[in-house]
Design an enzyme around this catalytic site. Structure first.
Site, PDB file in Angstrom:
ATOM      1  N   ASP A 177     -11.845  -7.700   6.033  1.00 47.67           N
ATOM      2  CA  ASP A 177     -11.129  -6.142   5.834  1.00 47.67           C
ATOM      3  C   ASP A 177     -10.210  -6.277   5.073  1.00 47.67           C
ATOM      4  O   ASP A 177      -9.269  -7.093   4.939  1.00 47.67           O
ATOM      5  CB  ASP A 177     -11.018  -6.009   7.307  1.00 47.67           C
ATOM      6  N   ASP A 218     -10.628  -0.929   3.302  1.00 48.12           N
ATOM      7  CA  ASP A 218     -10.101   0.059   4.258  1.00 48.12           C
ATOM      8  C   ASP A 218      -9.437   1.114   3.715  1.00 48.12           C
ATOM      9  O   ASP A 218      -8.673   1.112   2.713  1.00 48.12           O
ATOM     10  CB  ASP A 218      -9.001  -0.745   5.092  1.00 48.12           C
ATOM     11  N   GLU A 253     -14.985   2.025   3.484  1.00 52.92           N
ATOM     12  CA  GLU A 253     -14.719   2.985   4.375  1.00 52.92           C
ATOM     13  C   GLU A 253     -14.517   4.229   3.944  1.00 52.92           C
ATOM     14  O   GLU A 253     -13.600   4.619   3.250  1.00 52.92           O
ATOM     15  CB  GLU A 253     -13.567   2.670   5.316  1.00 52.92           C
ATOM     16  N   HIS A 313     -14.285   0.204  15.717  1.00 49.53           N
ATOM     17  CA  HIS A 313     -12.938   0.147  16.526  1.00 49.53           C
ATOM     18  C   HIS A 313     -12.293   1.544  16.420  1.00 49.53           C
ATOM     19  O   HIS A 313     -11.216   1.775  16.936  1.00 49.53           O
ATOM     20  CB  HIS A 313     -12.297  -1.070  15.732  1.00 49.53           C
ATOM     21  N   ASP A 314     -12.724   2.517  15.655  1.00 54.32           N
ATOM     22  CA  ASP A 314     -11.832   3.823  15.581  1.00 54.32           C
ATOM     23  C   ASP A 314     -12.516   4.827  16.388  1.00 54.32           C
ATOM     24  O   ASP A 314     -12.199   6.097  16.246  1.00 54.32           O
ATOM     25  CB  ASP A 314     -11.587   4.218  14.149  1.00 54.32           C
TER      26      ASP A 314
HETATM   27  C1  GLC Z   1      -8.760   2.860   8.632  1.00 49.85           C
HETATM   28  C2  GLC Z   1      -9.049   1.699  10.157  1.00 49.85           C
HETATM   29  C3  GLC Z   1      -8.170   2.038  10.903  1.00 49.85           C
HETATM   30  C4  GLC Z   1      -6.696   2.177  10.550  1.00 49.85           C
HETATM   31  C5  GLC Z   1      -6.486   2.693   9.415  1.00 49.85           C
HETATM   32  C6  GLC Z   1      -5.320   2.368   8.595  1.00 49.85           C
HETATM   33  O1  GLC Z   1      -9.039   3.982   9.164  1.00 49.85           O
HETATM   34  O2  GLC Z   1     -10.369   1.623  10.248  1.00 49.85           O
HETATM   35  O3  GLC Z   1      -8.308   1.221  12.251  1.00 49.85           O
HETATM   36  O4  GLC Z   1      -5.821   2.301  11.649  1.00 49.85           O
HETATM   37  O5  GLC Z   1      -7.625   2.545   8.491  1.00 49.85           O
HETATM   38  O6  GLC Z   1      -5.212   1.050   8.067  1.00 49.85           O
END
Ligand code: GLC
Length: 552
Positions: free
Chosen positions: A102, A203, A257, A324-325
């Site tokens: 990540d 990310d 992402e 995880h979100d």
């Molecule tokens: C992405 C991650 C999330 C995080 C955010 C800030 O959306 O998946 O978990 O809080 O970025 O880094």
């Protein structure tokens, strides 16, 4: 129909996502760690998966559970050492599992030495690694923040300026317009590529490039967040540069992402000829089920079908239903009641693993792990949840309604410890877990499902095996059938003369359907019920039944 899509290992395998804090604790401190993952390498192999993406484990003050990195080359000691990391990925490689890192470089932690120096003086050599608004120009134009109810700029006294943060105050945005910063990031990626990492998950990357004149955005623009805050044209230049610097020479892949706000954006990110990213994932379907009211199956089908059609000839997407979100898979899209949890999770996993696009599955969903009940705000530690709570409080909005939706949709639901067995703390730790174990671990756990042929876990394994053995699930064309059916999702996958029919009942009752393809059944490849009630082109699917048929 023959698919002309080019072949690649990252299209063919199944990816399993590990939230390292919650997977397996080896030393009793209550946090998952690398040695814990090492203990479970055989388990990972038994799933048949071929890639692991692990959420961040770098040095971090953990304001956003590791998405605030203070040293990109150092391991947060709670997960172990660099030697443990090396041993973990060597163990994965031995089992044919690739590793996806990540990369959190839209922002760093405010504790990163770059930011510590940058904030202290306008003359710092790291000043231009971040975005600044000098206070003598007055207040900066409003920027929305996804985590901070007070907005995206924060003031620092030492250098009398405001810095920009798209997420929390402790996550200052990096300045991608600065070529020096970009080189730093490529160096970090090379460091990990040399250590044997096979892929990168970028990310929040669609927000990396900004208009550094910081113009005033129109009232209400936040609703269209990606349009205003993401996907600026320069982003493509940076990705091309990253491709040349990192992806090409090190033969690694990258997944973003977020896939922009239009299909064209998504194409531009992953079009092979453009040499930017290899793949991306979008949020349109996970956005449709954020409240307990749920979603309409026809909307769900339409979203998947629209995205698939746009990528039928070119480009590649990853598909996921949870991470995880988001809340747990079965609570969002299935039925977590004791009666239907097993079959509805199996049905959703059948969908994920038979759809076109690389499937991303989230730890625990192979067991049917569920949401956890957290009705009061005191139990929450997630910065996103707490930020939203503060906004509702400040605006005097309906708090009961907010807490109801939060309890259902919060990210904390998906971060509870992995349920290994029915011993104390679900076998996750011998200490006190950092986060409460879901009380249903006595029924839902690996040990109780491992030997049961009808379990969610074994269905998952069988589905992965089926996908691995039949290329039609990877490269076959997708065709939606019976579009208006609100109960059943039916589609065909076709590769050369191979044809499979996927039938998924999304309801808690029997559902009949009639399709000409049902007259050409060759055999049943998988089903989560023993019998198949099929006669002369008509079939009645049991509640949440999932069946895949090979068709002549
Ligand atoms: C992405 C991650 C999330 C995080 C955010 C800030 O959306 O998946 O978990 O809080 O970025 O880094």
């Amino acid at each position: 129909m023959k698919s002309e899509i080019s072949r690649a290992w990252w299209k063919e395998g199944v990816l399993y996502q590990i939230y390292p804090q919650s997977f397996k604790d080896s030393d009793g401190d209550g946090f998952g760690d690398f040695q814990g993952v090492i203990q479970e390498l055989d388990y990972l192999e038994s799933l048949g998966i071929s890639m692991v993406w692990m959420n961040p484990f770098f040095e971090s003050p953990m304001v956003d559970n590791g998405y605030d990195v203070s040293d990109y080359r150092a391991i947060n000691p709670r997960y172990g050492t660099m030697e443990d990391f090396d041993a973990m990925i060597a163990g994965m490689k031995k089992r044919g599992i690739k590793f996806v890192l990540d990369v959190v470089v839209n922002h760093s932690s405010d504790q990163h030495k770059w930011f510590q120096s940058a904030r202290s003086s306008r003359d710092s050599e790291y000043r231009d690694y971040y975005h600044w608004w000098p206070a003598e120009k007055g207040k900066p134009p409003h920027r929305h923040s996804l985590f901070d109810p007070e907005g995206g700029w924060d003031y620092v006294e030492e250098s009398d300026s405001y810095y920009l943060h798209t997420f929390a105050e402790a996550q200052p945005d990096l300045n991608w317009e600065n070529p020096k910063l970009r080189q730093e990031v490529y160096d970090i990626m090379k460091f990990w590529a040399k250590k044997g990492v096979d892929g990168f998950r970028m990310d929040a990357f669609q927000f990396a490039s900004k208009d550094t004149t910081y113009p005033v955005f129109p009232e209400g623009h936040e609703k269209d967040f990606i349009k205003w805050y993401g996907m600026r044209p320069q982003l493509h230049d940076y990705l091309k540069e990253m491709y040349k610097e990192v992806m090409e020479p090190y033969n690694v892949f990258a997944v973003a992402e977020g896939a922009g706000s239009t299909l064209q954006d998504a194409h531009d990110l992953v079009d092979e000829a453009r040499k930017e990213l290899q793949t991306a994932y979008h949020f349109e379907y996970v956005d449709m089920s954020r409240t307990p009211e749920g979603y309409k199956l026809t909307d769900f089908k339409n979203v998947f079908t629209k995205w698939d059609e746009a990528f039928a000839e070119e480009g590649w997407l990853a598909v996921f239903l949870s991470n995880h979100d988001n809340a747990r898979l079965v609570d969002r899209f299935g039925n977590p009641s004791p009666e239907f949890r097993r079959v509805s999770t199996q049905m959703l996993n059948t969908f994920l693993l038979s759809m076109r696009g690389t499937p991303y599955t989230y730890y625990g969903d192979e067991l049917g792990m569920t949401n956890i009940d957290m009705p009061t705000i005191e139990e929450y530690v997630d910065i996103h949840a707490i930020g939203k709570y503060k906004t509702v409080l400040a605006k005097n909005e309906d708090m009961d309604e907010f807490m109801k939706v939060l309890n259902y949709s919060s990210r904390e639901n998906a971060r509870t410890p992995m349920q290994w067995d029915d011993t104390e703390n679900a076998g996750f730790t011998t200490g006190t877990p950092w986060k409460k174990v879901n009380p249903n671990y006595k029924e839902i756990n690996v040990a109780s499902q491992d030997k049961n042929p009808n379990s969610v876990l074994n269905h998952f394994r069988n589905m992965v095996k089926l996908r691995n053995e039949h290329e039609v699930f990877v490269y076959g064309a997708y065709q939606l059938l019976d579009r208006e059916n609100e109960e059943t999702y039916a589609f065909l996958r076709t590769l050369d003369d191979k044809k499979v029919l996927v039938l998924l009942n999304f309801t808690n009752h029997d559902s009949a359907l009639e399709l000409p393809e049902l007259k050409q059944i060759n055999k049943t490849l998988i089903s989560n019920y023993e019998d198949l009630n099929n006669a002369n082109g008509k079939i009645t699917l049991k509640p949440y039944q999932a069946v895949i048929l090979s068709i002549n």
